[in-house]
Design a protein around this motif. Structure first.
Motif, PDB file in Angstrom:
ATOM      1  N   SER A  57       5.937  -1.055   0.582  1.00 10.70           N
ATOM      2  CA  SER A  57       7.311  -1.030   0.466  1.00 10.70           C
ATOM      3  C   SER A  57       7.869   0.240   0.381  1.00 10.70           C
ATOM      4  O   SER A  57       9.079   0.462   0.548  1.00 10.70           O
ATOM      5  N   ASP A  58       7.093   0.991  -0.018  1.00 11.10           N
ATOM      6  CA  ASP A  58       7.559   2.423  -0.480  1.00 11.10           C
ATOM      7  C   ASP A  58       8.472   2.365  -1.770  1.00 11.10           C
ATOM      8  O   ASP A  58       9.632   2.767  -1.826  1.00 11.10           O
ATOM      9  N   TYR A  59       8.155   1.528  -2.695  1.00 13.29           N
ATOM     10  CA  TYR A  59       9.151   1.116  -3.913  1.00 13.29           C
ATOM     11  C   TYR A  59       9.210   2.212  -4.584  1.00 13.29           C
ATOM     12  O   TYR A  59       8.277   3.070  -4.903  1.00 13.29           O
TER      13      TYR A  59
ATOM     14  N   VAL B 112       6.835  15.185   7.800  1.00  9.67           N
ATOM     15  CA  VAL B 112       6.040  14.014   7.972  1.00  9.67           C
ATOM     16  C   VAL B 112       5.450  13.615   6.934  1.00  9.67           C
ATOM     17  O   VAL B 112       4.775  14.484   6.165  1.00  9.67           O
ATOM     18  N   HIS B 113       5.291  12.283   6.261  1.00 12.42           N
ATOM     19  CA  HIS B 113       4.595  12.015   5.394  1.00 12.42           C
ATOM     20  C   HIS B 113       3.194  11.181   5.804  1.00 12.42           C
ATOM     21  O   HIS B 113       3.203  10.274   6.511  1.00 12.42           O
ATOM     22  N   ILE B 114       2.172  11.653   4.995  1.00 13.82           N
ATOM     23  CA  ILE B 114       0.918  10.793   5.403  1.00 13.82           C
ATOM     24  C   ILE B 114       0.334  10.350   4.029  1.00 13.82           C
ATOM     25  O   ILE B 114       0.171  11.366   3.161  1.00 13.82           O
TER      26      ILE B 114
ATOM     27  N   ASP C  52       1.957   8.400  -4.921  1.00 12.22           N
ATOM     28  CA  ASP C  52       2.873   9.487  -5.354  1.00 12.22           C
ATOM     29  C   ASP C  52       2.937  10.674  -4.343  1.00 12.22           C
ATOM     30  O   ASP C  52       1.668  11.122  -3.811  1.00 12.22           O
ATOM     31  N   HIS C  53       4.115  11.370  -4.181  1.00  4.01           N
ATOM     32  CA  HIS C  53       3.976  12.470  -3.490  1.00  4.01           C
ATOM     33  C   HIS C  53       3.080  13.619  -4.078  1.00  4.01           C
ATOM     34  O   HIS C  53       3.390  14.131  -5.039  1.00  4.01           O
ATOM     35  N   ASP C  54       2.276  13.942  -3.158  1.00  5.01           N
ATOM     36  CA  ASP C  54       1.549  15.159  -3.469  1.00  5.01           C
ATOM     37  C   ASP C  54       1.051  15.229  -4.877  1.00  5.01           C
ATOM     38  O   ASP C  54       0.775  16.423  -5.513  1.00  5.01           O
TER      39      ASP C  54
ATOM     40  N   ALA D 183       3.132   7.292   7.270  1.00  9.00           N
ATOM     41  CA  ALA D 183       3.884   6.623   6.518  1.00  9.00           C
ATOM     42  C   ALA D 183       5.380   6.340   7.413  1.00  9.00           C
ATOM     43  O   ALA D 183       5.504   7.368   8.060  1.00  9.00           O
ATOM     44  N   HIS D 184       5.931   5.480   7.162  1.00  8.51           N
ATOM     45  CA  HIS D 184       7.161   5.219   7.754  1.00  8.51           C
ATOM     46  C   HIS D 184       7.553   5.799   9.182  1.00  8.51           C
ATOM     47  O   HIS D 184       8.433   6.712   8.980  1.00  8.51           O
ATOM     48  N   PRO D 185       6.635   5.345  10.090  1.00  6.69           N
ATOM     49  CA  PRO D 185       6.779   6.177  11.492  1.00  6.69           C
ATOM     50  C   PRO D 185       8.235   6.046  12.144  1.00  6.69           C
ATOM     51  O   PRO D 185       8.278   6.888  12.949  1.00  6.69           O
ATOM     52  N   ALA D 186       8.710   5.012  11.999  1.00  3.98           N
ATOM     53  CA  ALA D 186      10.038   4.986  12.586  1.00  3.98           C
ATOM     54  C   ALA D 186      11.202   5.632  11.979  1.00  3.98           C
ATOM     55  O   ALA D 186      12.269   5.719  12.516  1.00  3.98           O
ATOM     56  N   ARG D 187      10.939   6.299  10.868  1.00  3.41           N
ATOM     57  CA  ARG D 187      12.026   6.844  10.045  1.00  3.41           C
ATOM     58  C   ARG D 187      12.156   8.336  10.511  1.00  3.41           C
ATOM     59  O   ARG D 187      13.129   8.972  10.181  1.00  3.41           O
ATOM     60  N   TYR D 188      11.325   8.935  11.208  1.00  8.79           N
ATOM     61  CA  TYR D 188      11.620  10.368  11.660  1.00  8.79           C
ATOM     62  C   TYR D 188      12.560  10.800  12.881  1.00  8.79           C
ATOM     63  O   TYR D 188      12.487   9.737  13.782  1.00  8.79           O
TER      64      TYR D 188
ATOM     65  N   LEU E 243       0.752  -1.148   0.136  1.00 12.17           N
ATOM     66  CA  LEU E 243       0.029   0.026  -0.097  1.00 12.17           C
ATOM     67  C   LEU E 243       0.596   1.299  -0.048  1.00 12.17           C
ATOM     68  O   LEU E 243       0.369   2.367   0.493  1.00 12.17           O
ATOM     69  N   HIS E 244       2.096   1.370  -0.653  1.00 14.68           N
ATOM     70  CA  HIS E 244       3.041   2.534  -0.811  1.00 14.68           C
ATOM     71  C   HIS E 244       3.767   2.283  -1.884  1.00 14.68           C
ATOM     72  O   HIS E 244       4.958   1.291  -1.824  1.00 14.68           O
ATOM     73  N   SER E 245       3.594   2.963  -2.787  1.00 12.16           N
ATOM     74  CA  SER E 245       4.713   2.788  -4.037  1.00 12.16           C
ATOM     75  C   SER E 245       4.696   4.235  -4.963  1.00 12.16           C
ATOM     76  O   SER E 245       3.475   5.176  -4.747  1.00 12.16           O
TER      77      SER E 245
ATOM     78  N   VAL F  92      -2.050   8.591  -2.512  1.00  9.17           N
ATOM     79  CA  VAL F  92      -1.134   9.833  -2.296  1.00  9.17           C
ATOM     80  C   VAL F  92      -0.338   9.573  -1.211  1.00  9.17           C
ATOM     81  O   VAL F  92      -0.686   8.897  -0.423  1.00  9.17           O
ATOM     82  N   GLU F  93       0.891  10.357  -1.081  1.00  6.29           N
ATOM     83  CA  GLU F  93       1.483  10.749  -0.098  1.00  6.29           C
ATOM     84  C   GLU F  93       1.862  12.102   0.123  1.00  6.29           C
ATOM     85  O   GLU F  93       2.562  12.580  -0.662  1.00  6.29           O
ATOM     86  N   VAL F  94       1.221  12.690   1.107  1.00  7.17           N
ATOM     87  CA  VAL F  94       1.064  13.815   1.324  1.00  7.17           C
ATOM     88  C   VAL F  94       2.239  14.492   2.123  1.00  7.17           C
ATOM     89  O   VAL F  94       2.620  13.956   3.264  1.00  7.17           O
TER      90      VAL F  94
HETATM   91 MN    MN Z   1       7.878   9.263   2.234  1.00  9.79          MN
END
Ligand code: MN
Ligand code: AMP
Ligand code: MN
Ligand code: MN
Length: 285
Positions: free
Chosen positions: A247-249, A75-77, A39-41, A190-195, A7-9, A64-66
């Motif tokens: 995956s955030d592919y 932060v990405h939502i 996709d981003h925005d 998105a990827h909460p452990a990465r911030y 659910l993330h590409s 979408v990734e806002v």
């Molecule tokens: Mn992201």
């Protein structure tokens, strides 16, 4: 039979390197059953992805990734099952795209001062869609021999305190969730452990996210370690949030992140898709 969700590409509509059609074909080839294009925005890749998916058994989720600024942090939502034609949602994304355009020119001016000419035009050359991302600058700088890898470019030029870094304000958390909800979607951190947030700050973020009607966090992410995944499963459980898996592919150049190649959700998580009527919602036409 349980379905395989990613659910993330990304596609070339933002900073991915595959076209939406190629992405859908690859998802089928690696055994993904349900794919979200996020996709981003931008939602510009969704029509092509939907048309490609209609020729396959894949169920495509419109996403979408806002980009959000929360407490001076980006932060990405992720928004899932959004109506890409919703006016309020589109107006929100348009604002972010305008900021991106200005920021890209400003990155170009700052790199110019650092002795790197024509970076804005160079980045534009790598951007096939409406969105210009730092990733496109990174591809240009690698091409110019300024670094060996995209990762190295980020470290040397594009992060805080480096010559090509431009601070700025993305959407507020509240606005991002309001746009996603206006479009009928559900919001996922998105990827909460990465911030770079302490455990306390992360909980504050997730508390505010939940207060705004946020649904889930990515427990499984291409950029999470096993330890991150287990920690985030605990956080989701403690805060009563559902769990997503993506995956955030971004494309085959990134061999350490493959579409669909992510662990299953830990057993004690409630999947974000639990309440979805997948075959009914993912009408591929
Ligand atoms: Mn992201
Ligand atoms: P932007 O939204 O234009 O600021 O770019 C953010 C994108 O750059 C992310 O979605 C990633 O794809 C990529 N990115 C961010 N940090 C790094 C990094 N350290 N190494 C490689 N790619 C990165
Ligand atoms: Mn990206
Ligand atoms: Mn992403």
């Amino acid at each position: 039979m349980s379905l395989h969700y990613d659910l993330h590409s990304h596609s070339r509509a933002s900073d991915g390197t595959l076209t939406a059609t190629e992405l859908v074909q690859r998802a089928c080839a690696v055994g993904v059953d349900v794919l979200a294009l996020t996709d981003h925005d931008s939602v510009d890749g969704l029509a092509e992805a939907r048309a490609a998916a209609a020729r396959t058994p894949l169920r495509l989720i419109a996403g979408v990734e806002v980009s959000v600024t929360w407490n001076a942090q980006t932060v990405h939502i992720v928004g899932l099952n959004v109506d890409p034609d919703n006016a309020a949602f589109r107006a929100g994304l348009d604002g972010l795209q305008t900021f991106r355009d200005w920021r890209a020119e400003e990155i170009g001016r700052r790199l110019d001062k650092a002795g790197i000419a024509d970076a804005y035009a160079g980045a534009r050359r790598f951007a096939s869609g409406r969105i210009v991302s730092r990733t496109h600058f990174a591809h240009f700088l690698v091409e110019q021999g300024r670094a060996h890898s995209v990762r190295e470019v980020f470290k040397k030029f594009l992060v805080n305190n480096k010559p090509g870094y431009v601070p700025g304000e993305w959407a507020t958390l509240e606005d991002a969730l309001a746009w996603i909800h206006a479009a009928g979607g559900e919001a996922v951190v998105a990827h909460p452990a990465r911030y770079s947030l302490t455990a306390t700050k992360l909980r504050r973020l997730l508390g505010e996210f939940k207060d705004c009607g946020g649904a889930a966090i990515e427990v499984v992410s291409g950029s999470h370690s096993t330890d991150d995944m287990l920690r985030m499963a605990g956080v989701a459980r403690a805060l009563g949030l559902r769990a997503s898996r993506g995956s955030d592919y971004h494309g085959p150049e990134n061999p350490w992140v493959e579409l669909g190649r992510i662990p299953p959700l830990p057993e004690d998580c409630i999947p974000v898709w639990q309440s979805w009527d997948v075959p009914a919602m993912a009408v591929n036409q």
